[in-house]
Each structure stands twice: as C-alpha cells, then as structure tokens.
Motif scaffolding. Structure first.
Motif, short mmCIF file in Angstrom:
data_model
loop_
_atom_site.label_atom_id
_atom_site.label_comp_id
_atom_site.label_asym_id
_atom_site.label_seq_id
_atom_site.Cartn_x
_atom_site.Cartn_y
_atom_site.Cartn_z
N SER A 150 0.88 -1.16 -0.07
CA SER A 150 -0.15 0.16 -0.08
C SER A 150 0.88 1.22 -0.01
O SER A 150 0.56 2.30 -0.75
CB SER A 150 -0.92 0.00 1.18
N PHE A 151 1.90 1.14 0.93
CA PHE A 151 2.67 2.53 0.55
C PHE A 151 3.43 2.45 -0.73
O PHE A 151 3.72 3.71 -1.17
CB PHE A 151 3.82 2.39 1.94
N VAL A 152 4.05 1.28 -1.33
CA VAL A 152 4.67 1.39 -2.61
C VAL A 152 3.91 2.13 -3.58
O VAL A 152 3.92 2.77 -4.48
CB VAL A 152 5.31 -0.19 -3.01
N LYS A 153 2.32 1.54 -3.48
CA LYS A 153 1.51 1.82 -4.35
C LYS A 153 1.09 3.50 -4.26
O LYS A 153 1.12 4.17 -5.32
CB LYS A 153 0.06 1.10 -4.23
N SER A 154 1.11 3.95 -3.09
CA SER A 154 0.94 5.45 -2.89
C SER A 154 2.20 6.22 -3.33
O SER A 154 2.06 7.45 -2.73
CB SER A 154 0.10 5.53 -1.75
N GLU A 155 3.10 5.70 -3.37
CA GLU A 155 4.53 6.04 -3.59
C GLU A 155 4.93 6.98 -2.02
O GLU A 155 5.85 8.05 -2.14
CB GLU A 155 4.57 7.22 -4.60
N ARG A 156 4.71 6.22 -0.86
CA ARG A 156 5.07 6.84 0.10
C ARG A 156 5.86 5.70 0.95
O ARG A 156 6.21 5.96 2.35
CB ARG A 156 3.89 7.19 1.23
N LEU A 157 6.62 4.82 0.23
CA LEU A 157 7.88 4.09 1.02
C LEU A 157 9.06 4.87 0.76
O LEU A 157 9.43 5.15 -0.43
CB LEU A 157 7.76 2.58 0.17
N VAL A 158 9.70 5.36 1.75
CA VAL A 158 10.98 6.16 1.55
C VAL A 158 12.10 5.22 1.63
O VAL A 158 12.35 4.52 2.50
CB VAL A 158 10.75 7.29 2.80
N VAL A 159 13.01 5.66 0.51
CA VAL A 159 14.32 5.25 0.58
C VAL A 159 15.31 6.29 0.44
O VAL A 159 15.19 7.22 0.04
CB VAL A 159 14.56 3.82 -0.49
N PRO A 160 16.66 5.92 1.05
CA PRO A 160 17.34 7.20 1.11
C PRO A 160 17.88 7.48 -0.34
O PRO A 160 18.24 6.70 -1.06
CB PRO A 160 18.57 6.64 2.03
N SER A 161 17.98 8.84 -0.35
CA SER A 161 18.71 9.46 -1.39
C SER A 161 20.21 9.37 -1.15
O SER A 161 20.64 9.20 -0.24
CB SER A 161 18.34 11.09 -1.46
N ALA A 162 21.07 9.61 -2.26
CA ALA A 162 22.57 9.55 -2.12
C ALA A 162 23.01 10.48 -1.11
O ALA A 162 23.85 10.03 -0.21
CB ALA A 162 23.38 9.93 -3.29
N SER A 163 22.42 11.87 -0.95
CA SER A 163 23.04 12.72 0.09
C SER A 163 22.51 12.36 1.56
O SER A 163 23.21 12.33 2.61
CB SER A 163 22.27 13.90 -0.13
N THR A 164 21.39 11.46 1.75
CA THR A 164 20.93 10.93 3.03
C THR A 164 21.61 9.65 3.31
O THR A 164 22.24 9.78 4.38
CB THR A 164 19.39 10.59 2.99
N GLN A 165 22.34 8.84 2.26
CA GLN A 165 23.20 7.76 2.69
C GLN A 165 24.33 8.23 3.33
O GLN A 165 24.59 7.95 4.19
CB GLN A 165 23.17 7.02 1.42
N ILE A 166 24.61 9.50 2.78
CA ILE A 166 25.99 9.87 3.35
C ILE A 166 25.96 10.46 4.39
O ILE A 166 26.68 10.29 5.41
CB ILE A 166 26.65 11.04 2.12
N LEU A 167 24.88 11.23 4.56
CA LEU A 167 24.78 11.88 5.86
C LEU A 167 24.40 10.80 7.16
O LEU A 167 24.89 10.98 8.20
CB LEU A 167 23.45 12.73 6.02
N ILE A 168 23.83 9.89 6.89
CA ILE A 168 23.76 8.49 7.65
C ILE A 168 24.99 8.11 8.22
O ILE A 168 25.02 8.12 9.45
CB ILE A 168 22.81 7.53 7.21
N GLY A 169 25.85 7.79 7.23
CA GLY A 169 27.25 7.47 7.72
C GLY A 169 28.20 8.47 8.70
O GLY A 169 28.62 8.35 9.64
#
Length: 140
Positions: A61-80
């Motif tokens: 349901s979240f995939v269908k509504s485009e509300r499943l959030v995966v990290p952008s490249a900048s967020t991946q770097i910030l997580i690190g």
C-alpha cells in the motif's frame, strides 16, 4: 495543514498487536510515510503466515501510494557521518550498532520533511544532538 509523519516501528507494533495509537494514525490531518528500516524491522518480527500476509499488503500500500521512503545519495552519506559522530561520542558501538536503524529512520524522515513519531525518545534525543530532525513522543 496536513502533517507529514513517519511512524517508528514501536508505533506500528502497538497498533497491530494492541490496537493502540488509534487517534494518532486515524487523523485526516496527517500524511503517513513508511521508511524502509521500519518495514524491515516489522518483517524481522513477523511470525506466521497471517502476519506475513499483512506485511505484504501493508508494504504494497505504501509502494502503490509512492510513500515508501528510501534514502537519497545525500541521505546515505549523512547517515554515515552521523553514525561516525555518534561512535566518536561513545553512543554507537561499531560492533553492535543498535542505534543505526534509528539514525536511518530519523534521517529518512528528515529527507522528506516529516515528523518522526515514536515511543523511543531517548535514542532519538541522542541522534538529535548530532543532526536536526523533527520528532515527538506519542502517549499511550
């Protein structure tokens, strides 16, 4: 105005297992997003075919509504970067990085400008000392 929200795993567990937080999740004033570490944590805890089927439908349901959030490249770097700062301050053990998922959840909520709703305030307060994001506790 509608509030963008990301619910922590503990909120969904309360909803699914005990029917808690109904006022929180049923509001018309919220737009709910699901961040992938929360979905993964729910999958890890799933027991039996009924729970698995529920998670398949729930995630879809979240995939269908485009509300499943995966990290952008900048967020991946910030997580690190945030994890490294937490390690240096003694708040993240690199051998058992328990707080890593919480860092990811916080920064994915930040990525989309959402408020993280949790019952796990203490870990998110530690993360908030390193990076700015919105979060709040919800009462039982």
């Amino acid at each position: 105005m509608q509030e963008k929200v990301v619910y922590d795993t503990n909120i969904y567990i309360g909803v699914f297992n005990d029917g808690l937080f109904q006022d929180e999740i049923n509001g018309f004033n919220k737009i709910m997003y699901l961040v992938h570490p929360v979905l993964h944590e729910l999958w890890i805890g799933a027991k039996g075919r009924k729970e698995i089927n529920h998670l398949i439908d729930f995630g879809a349901s979240f995939v269908k509504s485009e509300r499943l959030v995966v990290p952008s490249a900048s967020t991946q770097i910030l997580i690190g970067k945030v994890c490294q700062k937490l390690r240096l301050s003694g708040k993240l053990n690199p051998i058992y990085p328990r707080i890593y998922n919480d860092v990811s959840i916080a920064l994915l909520a930040r990525q989309i400008g959402a408020t993280l709703v949790t019952r796990n305030i203490s870990d998110f307060e530690k993360i908030h000392k390193v990076v700015d994001f919105r979060f709040r506790d919800v009462s039982v």
